[in-house]
Write a protein that holds these residues in place. Structure first.
Motif, short mmCIF file in Angstrom:
data_model
loop_
_atom_site.label_atom_id
_atom_site.label_comp_id
_atom_site.label_asym_id
_atom_site.label_seq_id
_atom_site.Cartn_x
_atom_site.Cartn_y
_atom_site.Cartn_z
N ASP A 87 0.94 -1.62 -0.12
CA ASP A 87 -0.04 0.05 -0.26
C ASP A 87 0.74 0.78 0.38
OD1 ASP A 87 -2.76 -0.98 -0.06
OD2 ASP A 87 -1.90 -1.67 2.31
N ARG A 88 2.05 0.92 0.12
CA ARG A 88 3.02 2.19 0.27
C ARG A 88 4.17 2.00 0.18
NH1 ARG A 88 6.82 1.85 4.81
NH2 ARG A 88 6.06 -0.20 6.28
N ALA A 89 4.69 3.12 -0.56
CA ALA A 89 6.13 2.61 -1.54
C ALA A 89 6.98 1.61 0.35
CB ALA A 89 6.67 4.23 -1.73
N ALA B 154 3.92 2.30 -4.99
CA ALA B 154 2.00 1.69 -3.85
C ALA B 154 1.40 1.14 -4.83
CB ALA B 154 1.38 3.01 -3.26
N VAL B 155 0.80 -0.16 -4.64
CA VAL B 155 -0.38 -1.28 -5.29
C VAL B 155 -1.10 0.15 -6.15
CG1 VAL B 155 -2.26 -2.64 -5.36
CG2 VAL B 155 0.13 -2.83 -4.57
N ARG C 189 7.44 -1.68 -9.74
CA ARG C 189 7.80 -2.58 -8.83
C ARG C 189 7.51 -2.74 -7.39
NH1 ARG C 189 13.22 -4.75 -8.78
NH2 ARG C 189 14.45 -2.71 -10.04
N LEU C 190 6.74 -3.81 -7.64
CA LEU C 190 5.99 -4.52 -6.13
C LEU C 190 6.69 -5.23 -5.85
CD1 LEU C 190 2.36 -5.03 -7.54
CD2 LEU C 190 3.19 -3.00 -6.03
N PRO C 191 7.11 -5.61 -4.53
CA PRO C 191 7.74 -6.29 -3.46
C PRO C 191 7.84 -7.66 -3.66
CG PRO C 191 5.98 -5.65 -2.17
CD PRO C 191 5.55 -4.46 -3.42
N LEU D 274 -4.29 -7.39 -7.80
CA LEU D 274 -5.36 -7.90 -8.64
C LEU D 274 -6.31 -7.64 -8.19
CD1 LEU D 274 -3.96 -11.70 -9.50
CD2 LEU D 274 -3.98 -9.75 -11.14
N GLY D 275 -6.66 -7.88 -7.02
CA GLY D 275 -7.96 -7.24 -5.99
C GLY D 275 -8.65 -5.27 -6.47
N ARG D 276 -7.23 -4.80 -6.84
CA ARG D 276 -7.69 -3.57 -6.98
C ARG D 276 -8.45 -3.58 -8.33
NH1 ARG D 276 -8.83 0.60 -7.87
NH2 ARG D 276 -8.36 2.45 -7.73
#
Length: 316
Positions: free
Chosen positions: A37-39, A56-57, A295-297, A306-308
């Motif tokens: 949710d956050r960087a 962030a997503v 980039r995501l972790p 995917l949910g978003r």
């Protein structure tokens, strides 16, 4: 491109049975609670290490959905949709993530595809999505869509070198606890995820020593990955080739252009990122150096993304 020869089945595996090794599920850097949710830095607090900044997503979701039109979502499997396991046979797609993908598959705006280093039959059985889904196995060498399929031709001159490489890697794996060899149609892979750090370094050094002459013949190419070393037939396709093939097939079927989104964690995914074009959305997963735009972790953050996306299409 030639028609696909069909499901090649599971790969041959040699070396110590990974099922006997203790499997330890991967966790996100914050213990699994953070969903991107956050960087945040991947190496926060480590002296002398330049932090990797994650997006962030919500930022990635906005980049995907900010324009109208058709979207083609392609994603890697191991390390992106699913956490790594010491035994690759234990990797499984969670029901929650499968349902999110299914929701995107059912929406008229989306086409969805999985692009993996696993053989085509293996990745299809693990993802097991109904509907019009694209699958690409063996790093893009085997592709199957709703109506069309393709497979990379293999040069007969490359087959003896692949067989010789398998024999040499079997010897290396036999000397290292936790190592094993996986033979596929167009590649042979040395898996080192279940080895100790010291054993892994020794095995990697021996791999490079023992395959130098094979690579010098230029009938095989080296594709390093996360705790693996893979030798592929030089004529084999890449994930970038798969992205291009799938995009053309989707645009032909829809009779309109599509915008690409690609998620991947591995060095092999860099070929896919490069094939997206200037309007594509490239998303690296994890801290590995990458040319991706975002980039995501970790896989839980991918699940959140995917949910978003599902939320966005259901409330639009």
């Amino acid at each position: 491109m030639e028609p696909s020869p069909g499901d090649p089945g599971r790969p041959r595996r040699t070396g110590p049975p990974p099922a006997r090794q203790r499997v330890r599920a991967a966790r996100s850097p914050d213990g699994g609670r953070n969903r991107g949710d956050r960087a945040r830095p991947a190496s926060e607090g480590l002296p002398g290490v330049t932090p990797v900044r994650y997006d962030a997503v919500e930022t990635v979701a906005r980049a995907v959905c900010h324009e109208e039109g058709s979207l083609l979502l392609l994603t890697d499997f191991d390390g992106t949709l699913c956490e790594f396991q010491t035994d690759p046979e234990q990797v499984a797609l969670s029901p929650a993530r499968r349902q999110l993908l299914a929701s995107l598959v059912e929406h008229p705006r989306f086409d969805v595809g999985i692009v993996s280093g696993r053989p085509l039959g293996d990745i299809k059985s693990r993802v097991a999505l109904d509907g019009a889904v694209y699958y690409a196995g063996l790093h893009g060498c085997e592709i199957e869509g709703p109506h069309n399929a393709a497979t990379a031709p293999i040069n007969d001159a490359e087959l003896p070198d692949l067989a010789e490489a398998a024999t040499r890697l079997d010897v290396i794996a036999a000397a290292v606890e936790g190592a094993f060899v996986e033979c596929k149609r167009q590649s042979v892979t040395l898996h080192l995820r279940a080895t100790t750090t010291e054993d892994r370094r020794r095995a990697e050094s021996r791999f490079h020593d023992d395959t130098r002459d094979l690579l010098a013949r230029q009938r095989l190419r080296l594709q390093p990955g996360d705790c693996i070393l893979e030798l592929l037939a030089a004529s084999s396709w890449t994930k970038g080739d798969a992205v291009i093939w799938i995009r053309r097939d989707v645009e032909r079927r829809r009779a309109t252009s599509v915008r690409l989104v690609y998620l991947g964690d591995d060095q092999t995914d860099e070929h896919a990122f490069a094939a997206l074009g200037s309007d594509g959305v490239s998303v690296a997963v994890g801290p590995r150096p990458s040319g991706a735009r975002y980039r995501l972790p970790d896989p839980p953050a991918v699940e959140h993304l995917l949910g978003r996306l599902v939320e966005d299409i259901t409330t639009a």
